[in-house]
Design an enzyme around this catalytic site. Structure first.
Site, PDB file in Angstrom:
ATOM      1  N   ARG A  28      -4.133 -15.635  11.961  1.00  0.00           N
ATOM      2  CA  ARG A  28      -4.854 -16.867  11.645  1.00  0.00           C
ATOM      3  C   ARG A  28      -5.069 -17.767  12.868  1.00  0.00           C
ATOM      4  NH1 ARG A  28      -0.894 -18.329   6.901  1.00  0.00           N
ATOM      5  NH2 ARG A  28       0.463 -17.387   8.482  1.00  0.00           N
ATOM      6  N   CYS A  70      -4.759 -23.627  14.162  1.00  0.00           N
ATOM      7  CA  CYS A  70      -4.728 -23.270  12.733  1.00  0.00           C
ATOM      8  C   CYS A  70      -3.799 -24.240  12.010  1.00  0.00           C
ATOM      9  CB  CYS A  70      -4.191 -21.836  12.629  1.00  0.00           C
ATOM     10  SG  CYS A  70      -3.774 -21.312  10.966  1.00  0.00           S
ATOM     11  N   CYS A 105     -12.848 -19.419   8.518  1.00  0.00           N
ATOM     12  CA  CYS A 105     -11.802 -20.431   8.702  1.00  0.00           C
ATOM     13  C   CYS A 105     -12.337 -21.773   8.240  1.00  0.00           C
ATOM     14  CB  CYS A 105     -11.404 -20.491  10.168  1.00  0.00           C
ATOM     15  SG  CYS A 105     -10.294 -21.856  10.528  1.00  0.00           S
ATOM     16  N   TYR A 107       0.819  -1.202   0.000  1.00  0.00           N
ATOM     17  CA  TYR A 107       0.000   0.000   0.000  1.00  0.00           C
ATOM     18  C   TYR A 107       0.862   1.265   0.000  1.00  0.00           C
ATOM     19  CZ  TYR A 107      -2.765  -4.038   0.730  1.00  0.00           C
ATOM     20  OH  TYR A 107      -3.289  -5.282   0.566  1.00  0.00           O
TER      21      TYR A 107
HETATM   22  C1  LIG Z   1      -7.334 -13.052   5.328  1.00  0.00           C
HETATM   23  C2  LIG Z   1      -6.223 -12.166   5.784  1.00  0.00           C
HETATM   24  C3  LIG Z   1      -6.379 -10.788   5.730  1.00  0.00           C
HETATM   25  C4  LIG Z   1      -5.347  -9.943   6.183  1.00  0.00           C
HETATM   26  N1  LIG Z   1      -5.554  -8.591   6.195  1.00  0.00           N
HETATM   27  C5  LIG Z   1      -4.601  -7.774   6.715  1.00  0.00           C
HETATM   28  C6  LIG Z   1      -4.832  -6.389   6.898  1.00  0.00           C
HETATM   29  O1  LIG Z   1      -5.924  -5.857   6.651  1.00  0.00           O
HETATM   30  N2  LIG Z   1      -3.814  -5.632   7.378  1.00  0.00           N
HETATM   31  C7  LIG Z   1      -2.609  -6.172   7.737  1.00  0.00           C
HETATM   32  O2  LIG Z   1      -1.708  -5.444   8.170  1.00  0.00           O
HETATM   33  N3  LIG Z   1      -2.377  -7.498   7.602  1.00  0.00           N
HETATM   34  C8  LIG Z   1      -3.335  -8.302   7.127  1.00  0.00           C
HETATM   35  N4  LIG Z   1      -3.122  -9.655   7.092  1.00  0.00           N
HETATM   36  C9  LIG Z   1      -1.845 -10.209   7.604  1.00  0.00           C
HETATM   37  C10 LIG Z   1      -1.979 -10.649   9.061  1.00  0.00           C
HETATM   38  O3  LIG Z   1      -2.226  -9.559   9.927  1.00  0.00           O
HETATM   39  C11 LIG Z   1      -0.702 -11.378   9.548  1.00  0.00           C
HETATM   40  O4  LIG Z   1       0.373 -10.484   9.500  1.00  0.00           O
HETATM   41  C12 LIG Z   1      -0.358 -12.603   8.716  1.00  0.00           C
HETATM   42  O5  LIG Z   1      -1.508 -13.413   8.526  1.00  0.00           O
HETATM   43  C13 LIG Z   1       0.711 -13.443   9.402  1.00  0.00           C
HETATM   44  O6  LIG Z   1       0.363 -13.713  10.726  1.00  0.00           O
HETATM   45  P1  LIG Z   1      -0.283 -15.126  11.212  1.00  0.00           P
HETATM   46  O7  LIG Z   1       0.702 -16.193  10.867  1.00  0.00           O
HETATM   47  O8  LIG Z   1      -0.438 -14.962  12.696  1.00  0.00           O
HETATM   48  O9  LIG Z   1      -1.553 -15.299  10.493  1.00  0.00           O
HETATM   49  C14 LIG Z   1      -4.127 -10.507   6.658  1.00  0.00           C
HETATM   50  C15 LIG Z   1      -3.993 -11.893   6.705  1.00  0.00           C
HETATM   51  C16 LIG Z   1      -5.016 -12.724   6.284  1.00  0.00           C
HETATM   52  C17 LIG Z   1      -4.838 -14.216   6.393  1.00  0.00           C
HETATM   53  S1  SF4 Z   2      -8.477 -21.117   7.033  1.00  0.00           S
HETATM   54 FE1  SF4 Z   2      -8.325 -21.385   9.269  1.00  0.00          FE
HETATM   55  S2  SF4 Z   2      -6.903 -23.108   9.530  1.00  0.00           S
HETATM   56 FE2  SF4 Z   2      -6.661 -22.357   7.426  1.00  0.00          FE
HETATM   57  S3  SF4 Z   2      -4.971 -20.870   7.546  1.00  0.00           S
HETATM   58 FE3  SF4 Z   2      -6.875 -19.703   7.759  1.00  0.00          FE
HETATM   59  S4  SF4 Z   2      -7.221 -19.600   9.961  1.00  0.00           S
HETATM   60 FE4  SF4 Z   2      -5.725 -21.207   9.645  1.00  0.00          FE
END
Ligand SMILES: Cc1cc2nc3c(=O)[nH]c(=O)nc-3n(C[C@H](O)[C@H](O)[C@H](O)COP(=O)(O)O)c2cc1C
Ligand code: SF4
Length: 473
Positions: A319, A342, A360, A152
Site C-alpha cells: 500500500r 499511505c 488509492c 489459497y
Molecule cells: C488490494 C490488495 C490486493 C492484494 N493482493 C495480493 C496478492 O495478489 N498476493 C499477495 O500475496 N498479497 C496481496 N496483498 C497483500 C499485500 O501484498 C501485502 O502483503 C499487504 O498489503 C501488507 O503489506 P502493506 O502494509 O505494505 O500494504 C494485497 C493487498 C491489497 C491491499
Molecule cells: S487506499 Fe491508499 S491510502 Fe488507503 S490504505 Fe490503500 S494505499 Fe493506503
C-alpha cells in the site's frame, strides 16, 4: 543506506531492497489477459524504481474467478512479455509474476477444501505450477514467485488445519509435501539459474493455525529445496472470514485479514517479528535465503532499522507504493519529505473485495494511476491557513482554509503532538477538515497542517493550535 544496497538473487541483481509485494488490481477482465490499464499500472510502479516488482497473483489453472490475470495457457505469454519488456525499458526494477492456484468457492458460502482433492487433482496442481513457471520465463520475467500464502491452495495444504488422512495432511512433514513437489517441479521447468521466490504465511493468525514454530521449519525446507527468496506474509484466511449473504467469501474480512493488511489501528511494522523469527532460525541452520518482511512499513527510518538490525533482508511494501510509487526514488534521492504517505484506511482493500478497480483513495478522483509530477513549486496559503481546533463530542474537529498550487493541491497532511512530545505526521486528507477521534481526556494536543501537491512539495506549516481535552469525570 542499507535499503539501497544491491542484492543478488540467483541470476537477478536487485538495485535496492524494496519489494513491491503482489497486489491484485482488478484492472483485468475476467479473460485474464494483460490490458492497457494493467500495463500502465506496472509501468507506473517501475518508474518509482522499487528493486523488485511482484506482479499481482495470476492463476495457473482455468478455474473461474472475478477479474484476475492468468498464466494458465501459452496464449497469455505475449501480453505479459510486452508488460515485462515495458517495465525493463523504463526502469532498473526487476519484475516477477506471482502465480496462484485457488480452490472453488460459491456465493452460498460453500468452498472446496484440501480434504476434497483426489491424488490426481493434486498431481495436476504440481503440473499447473510447473507450466506457469515455464511460461513466466518465456515471457521475459526475471523470476517467478509461488503464492503459498493466505487462503489459497498451497497455503491450505501447509495449514495446521489441514487434516487430510493421507501423505498430504496432518503432520508438518505431510503438510509440506505438496509445497515441496511444486518447488521441485518448477525448478525442473525453469532451470537452475531462474530465480524462484515463495510467498507464504509466517503465521496463519487463526485459531489452531500455525505460528512461527512451524513456519520457521517450512522456510528451512524451502531454503533446502533451493528457493531463492522467501516473502513472509500473515493471515488472510477463509477460516475466520465473515460471510456476506449472496457474496463470495473474502478471506480478508476476519481477524486474520486484519493481520494480513494491517489497518491504521495497528502499530507500524506489525508483522516484522515473524520474519525476524524465521530469518534467525534458518540463518542458525546455515541458510541465508533472503527474507522479505511486509506489513505497514511506510517510513524510511523503520525500513532501514529492520535491515540494520538484521530482522529481514528486504522490505516489502504494497500500500505504501500504491499511495506513492515514487517512494524508492524519493528516499534514495534524499527527498523523503516529498513522500505521499499511505494512511492505511484500506479503501484499496475494500475495492479488491468488491471486484472493483483497485486505486488509492489519496489519488485524484477518477484516476486509475498515481499522479506523476516533477514540479518544484510548493503550495501556498493565499489567505492565512487559519487552522482551528474545536472539541466536539469527545473528539477534536479541525478546520482550515484552502491552499493553492500552480498544478493543484493534492491533499493536506495533519501533524499532531501529544503533550510536550514532538509533532508526528498523523494522517492525510483531501478535504478541508478532519475529526480526530483518537484523543483522550486529561491530555493536551497540538496540531498543524501542510498542503502538498502531486510531486509531494509541502507548503509552509499552518499556524499551530492547541486543545486541552477535559478529564471526563
Ligand atoms: C488490494 C490488495 C490486493 C492484494 N493482493 C495480493 C496478492 O495478489 N498476493 C499477495 O500475496 N498479497 C496481496 N496483498 C497483500 C499485500 O501484498 C501485502 O502483503 C499487504 O498489503 C501488507 O503489506 P502493506 O502494509 O505494505 O500494504 C494485497 C493487498 C491489497 C491491499
Ligand atoms: S487506499 Fe491508499 S491510502 Fe488507503 S490504505 Fe490503500 S494505499 Fe493506503
Amino acid at each position: 543506506m542499507k535499503l539501497f544496497q544491491p542484492l543478488q538473487i540467483n541470476s537477478m541483481e536487485l538495485s535496492n531492497r524494496i519489494v513491491l509485494t503482489a497486489m491484485v488490481t482488478r484492472l483485468s477482465g475476467e479473460d485474464g489477459y494483460v490490458n492497457k490499464d494493467i500495463r500502465d499500472r506496472y509501468i507506473r510502479f517501475a518508474k518509482g524504481e522499487a528493486g523488485l516488482i511482484v506482479v499481482e497473483a495470476m492463476a495457473v489453472h482455468t478455474a473461474k474467478s472475478g477479474p484476475l490475470l492468468r498464466l494458465c495457457d501459452d496464449s497469455f505469454i505475449p501480453g505479459l512479455r510486452d508488460m515485462a519488456k515495458a517495465v525493463h525499458d523504463c526502469s532498473p526494477s526487476k519484475i516477477v509474476p506471482q502465480i496462484i492456484h485457488f480452490l472453488k468457492i460459491a456465493r452460498s458460502g460453500w468452498r472446496q477444501k484440501v480434504q476434497d482433492l483426489t491424488k490426481v487433482e493434486i498431481d495436476q496442481i504440481v503440473i499447473n505450477y510447473g507450466d506457469a513457471a515455464r511460461r513466466a520465463r518465456e515471457a521475459g520475467f526475471d523470476g517467478v514467485e509461488l503464492h503459498m500464502a493466505h487462503a489459497y491452495t498451497l497455503s491450505s495444504f501447509l495449514s495446521q488445519r489441514n487434516n487430510r488422512n493421507d501423505a498430504y495432511g496432518r503432520s508438518l512433514e505431510n503438510r509440506m509435501r505438496l509445497m515441496s513437489e511444486v518447488i521441485v517441479r518448477c525448478r525442473e521447468m525453469v532451470g537452475k539459474d531462474f530465480p524462484i521466490g515463495v510467498r507464504f504465511d509466517g503465521e496463519e493468525c487463526i485459531k489452531n493455525g500455525y505460528t512461527v514454530m512451524d513456519s520457521r521449519q517450512i522456510a528451512l525446507r524451502m531454503a533446502q529445496l533451493g528457493i531463492d527468496y522467501i516473502s513472509i506474509s500473515a493471515g488472510g484466511k477463509f477460516e475466520d472470514a465473515i460471510l456476506k449473504a449472496g457474496e463470495p467469501l473474502y478471506p480478508y474480512t476476519g481477524y486474520s485479514g486484519d493481520r494480513c493488511m494491517p489497518g491504521d489501528t495497528y502499530p507500524d511494522g506489525a508483522n516484522v517479528y515473524i520474519a525476524e523469527g524465521i530469518k534467525s532460525f534458518i540463518n542458525s541452520k546455515g541458510y541465508y535465503t533472503p527474507i522479505v518482511t511486509t506489513g505497514k512499513i511506510a517510513t524510511p527510518e523503520l525500513a532501514e532499522s529492520i535491515l540494520e538490525e538484521g530482522k529481514a533482508d528486504m522490505i516489502g511494501m504494497a500500500r505504501a507504493l500504491l499511495a506513492d510509487p515514487d517512494w524508492p526514488k524519493k528516499v534514495r534521492d534524499g527527498r523523503s519529505d516529498h513522500l505521499i504517505r499511505c494512511i492505511y484506511g484500506n479503501v484499496c482493500k475494500s475495492l479488491d473485495e468488491n471486484f472493483r478497480k483497485v486505486v488509492c483513495t489519496l489519488w485524484p478522483k477518477g484516476s486509475l494511476q498515481a499522479p506523476e509530477s516533477d514540479d518544484k513549486v510548493a503550495p501556498i496559503w493565499p489567505q492565512s491557513a487559519e487552522l482551528k481546533a474545536k472539541i466536539e463530542v469527545g473528539s477534536v474537529r479541525l478546520t482550515w482554509n484552502a491552499a493553492s498550487d500552480n498544478e493543484g493541491v493534492y491533499g493536506y497532511e495533519i501533524y499532531r503532538a501529544e503533550g510536550d512530545k514532538d509533532f508526528e505526521k498523523w494522517t492525510s486528507v483531501k478535504r478541508l477538515g478532519h475529526w480526530d477521534t483518537g484523543v483522550v481526556g486529561g491530555e493536551r494536543y497540538r496540531y498543524y497542517v501542510r498542503a502538498y501537491d502531486f510531486a509531494g512539495n509541502r507548503s509552509e506549516p499552518s499556524n499551530s493550535v492547541e486543545v486541552a481535552m477535559p478529564f471526563p469525570v
